[in-house]
Write a protein that holds these residues in place. Sequence first.
Motif, PDB file in Angstrom:
ATOM      1  N   SER A   1       1.377  -3.807   4.207  1.00 53.28           N
ATOM      2  CA  SER A   1       0.102  -3.520   4.275  1.00 53.28           C
ATOM      3  C   SER A   1      -0.627  -2.689   5.122  1.00 53.28           C
ATOM      4  O   SER A   1       0.002  -1.357   5.561  1.00 53.28           O
ATOM      5  CB  SER A   1      -0.365  -5.438   4.291  1.00 53.28           C
ATOM      6  OG  SER A   1      -0.034  -4.953   6.387  1.00 53.28           O
ATOM      7  N   LEU A   2      -1.877  -2.120   4.674  1.00 52.14           N
ATOM      8  CA  LEU A   2      -2.091  -1.875   5.735  1.00 52.14           C
ATOM      9  C   LEU A   2      -2.633  -2.476   7.244  1.00 52.14           C
ATOM     10  O   LEU A   2      -1.864  -0.515   7.917  1.00 52.14           O
ATOM     11  CB  LEU A   2      -4.411  -1.526   5.602  1.00 52.14           C
ATOM     12  CG  LEU A   2      -4.774  -0.302   6.528  1.00 52.14           C
ATOM     13  CD1 LEU A   2      -4.202   0.953   5.799  1.00 52.14           C
ATOM     14  CD2 LEU A   2      -6.708  -0.723   5.873  1.00 52.14           C
TER      15      LEU A   2
ATOM     16  N   ASP B   1      11.023  -0.294  10.788  1.00 47.11           N
ATOM     17  CA  ASP B   1      10.957  -1.419   9.206  1.00 47.11           C
ATOM     18  C   ASP B   1       9.812  -1.394   8.560  1.00 47.11           C
ATOM     19  O   ASP B   1       9.829  -1.705   7.526  1.00 47.11           O
ATOM     20  CB  ASP B   1      11.718  -2.088   9.851  1.00 47.11           C
ATOM     21  CG  ASP B   1      12.773  -2.224  10.766  1.00 47.11           C
ATOM     22  OD1 ASP B   1      13.844  -1.749  10.160  1.00 47.11           O
ATOM     23  OD2 ASP B   1      13.270  -3.173  11.471  1.00 47.11           O
ATOM     24  N   ALA B   2       8.703  -1.090   9.486  1.00 48.41           N
ATOM     25  CA  ALA B   2       7.694  -1.007   8.591  1.00 48.41           C
ATOM     26  C   ALA B   2       7.348  -0.175   7.458  1.00 48.41           C
ATOM     27  O   ALA B   2       6.675  -0.561   6.594  1.00 48.41           O
ATOM     28  CB  ALA B   2       6.097  -0.639   9.640  1.00 48.41           C
ATOM     29  N   LEU B   3       7.655   1.198   7.755  1.00 54.63           N
ATOM     30  CA  LEU B   3       8.336   2.107   6.479  1.00 54.63           C
ATOM     31  C   LEU B   3       9.558   1.348   5.718  1.00 54.63           C
ATOM     32  O   LEU B   3      10.512   1.099   5.817  1.00 54.63           O
ATOM     33  CB  LEU B   3       9.048   2.733   6.727  1.00 54.63           C
ATOM     34  CG  LEU B   3       8.852   3.814   5.853  1.00 54.63           C
ATOM     35  CD1 LEU B   3       7.567   4.177   4.736  1.00 54.63           C
ATOM     36  CD2 LEU B   3       9.249   6.199   6.738  1.00 54.63           C
TER      37      LEU B   3
ATOM     38  N   SER C   1      -3.855   3.862  -1.059  1.00 58.64           N
ATOM     39  CA  SER C   1      -3.916   3.413  -1.791  1.00 58.64           C
ATOM     40  C   SER C   1      -3.269   2.002  -2.117  1.00 58.64           C
ATOM     41  O   SER C   1      -2.190   1.561  -1.281  1.00 58.64           O
ATOM     42  CB  SER C   1      -3.708   4.550  -3.135  1.00 58.64           C
ATOM     43  OG  SER C   1      -3.874   5.653  -3.141  1.00 58.64           O
ATOM     44  N   GLU C   2      -3.464   0.887  -3.092  1.00 60.25           N
ATOM     45  CA  GLU C   2      -3.185  -0.314  -3.288  1.00 60.25           C
ATOM     46  C   GLU C   2      -2.915  -0.480  -4.224  1.00 60.25           C
ATOM     47  O   GLU C   2      -3.125   0.236  -5.354  1.00 60.25           O
ATOM     48  CB  GLU C   2      -4.757  -1.146  -3.320  1.00 60.25           C
ATOM     49  CG  GLU C   2      -3.764  -2.427  -3.030  1.00 60.25           C
ATOM     50  CD  GLU C   2      -5.023  -3.653  -3.686  1.00 60.25           C
ATOM     51  OE1 GLU C   2      -4.464  -4.345  -3.730  1.00 60.25           O
ATOM     52  OE2 GLU C   2      -6.011  -3.018  -4.122  1.00 60.25           O
ATOM     53  N   ILE C   3      -1.176  -0.418  -4.706  1.00 62.30           N
ATOM     54  CA  ILE C   3      -0.428  -0.394  -5.723  1.00 62.30           C
ATOM     55  C   ILE C   3      -0.307  -2.030  -6.160  1.00 62.30           C
ATOM     56  O   ILE C   3      -0.229  -2.866  -5.905  1.00 62.30           O
ATOM     57  CB  ILE C   3       1.276  -0.525  -5.313  1.00 62.30           C
ATOM     58  CG1 ILE C   3       1.304   0.640  -4.212  1.00 62.30           C
ATOM     59  CG2 ILE C   3       2.246  -0.600  -5.742  1.00 62.30           C
ATOM     60  CD1 ILE C   3       2.647   0.764  -3.868  1.00 62.30           C
TER      61      ILE C   3
ATOM     62  N   ILE D   1       0.260  -1.539   0.026  1.00 63.21           N
ATOM     63  CA  ILE D   1      -0.021  -0.460  -0.184  1.00 63.21           C
ATOM     64  C   ILE D   1       0.713   1.145  -0.248  1.00 63.21           C
ATOM     65  O   ILE D   1       2.152   1.049   0.161  1.00 63.21           O
ATOM     66  CB  ILE D   1      -1.191   0.091   1.375  1.00 63.21           C
ATOM     67  CG1 ILE D   1      -0.072  -0.253   2.421  1.00 63.21           C
ATOM     68  CG2 ILE D   1      -2.138  -1.296   1.349  1.00 63.21           C
ATOM     69  CD1 ILE D   1      -0.835   0.940   3.473  1.00 63.21           C
ATOM     70  N   LYS D   2       0.097   2.375  -0.604  1.00 65.48           N
ATOM     71  CA  LYS D   2       0.694   3.495  -0.530  1.00 65.48           C
ATOM     72  C   LYS D   2       0.121   4.421   0.417  1.00 65.48           C
ATOM     73  O   LYS D   2      -1.123   4.732   0.199  1.00 65.48           O
ATOM     74  CB  LYS D   2       0.963   4.391  -1.359  1.00 65.48           C
ATOM     75  CG  LYS D   2       1.885   5.497  -1.566  1.00 65.48           C
ATOM     76  CD  LYS D   2       2.491   5.958  -2.767  1.00 65.48           C
ATOM     77  CE  LYS D   2       1.091   6.182  -3.709  1.00 65.48           C
ATOM     78  NZ  LYS D   2       1.879   6.539  -5.250  1.00 65.48           N
TER      79      LYS D   2
END
Length: 103
Positions: free
Chosen positions: A67-68, A35-37, A99-101, A2-3
């Motif tokens: 993911s979200l 690390d999630a980023l 947004s979903e990539i 996701i973005k």
Amino acid sequence: MIKVSVLYPNTDDLVFDKEYYINKHVALVSERLGDALKNAQVDFGIAGGTPDSKAAFVVMTHMTFDSLESFQESFGPHSDEILSDIANFTNCQPQLQISEIKI
């Protein structure tokens, strides 16, 4: 993937400290999200789509996560600190889009 896009509208009364944003706020957000980023990109708007028009957004920051849920889990515990820092560099309220990539 996701973005998460954080969009700062370019208004007539806008105050925006780009140096603070890059050197302090983006560093704060990156550190807190850990690390999630997966990736971050900061774009400064320079023009609109027609001659002599201003950019719709003065700054757009795009961050990718697996993911979200990974975004929410990394942002949630630090949201108060991150959001309260906004007043240190701008007088505008950012807009957020998730947004979903696909490509």
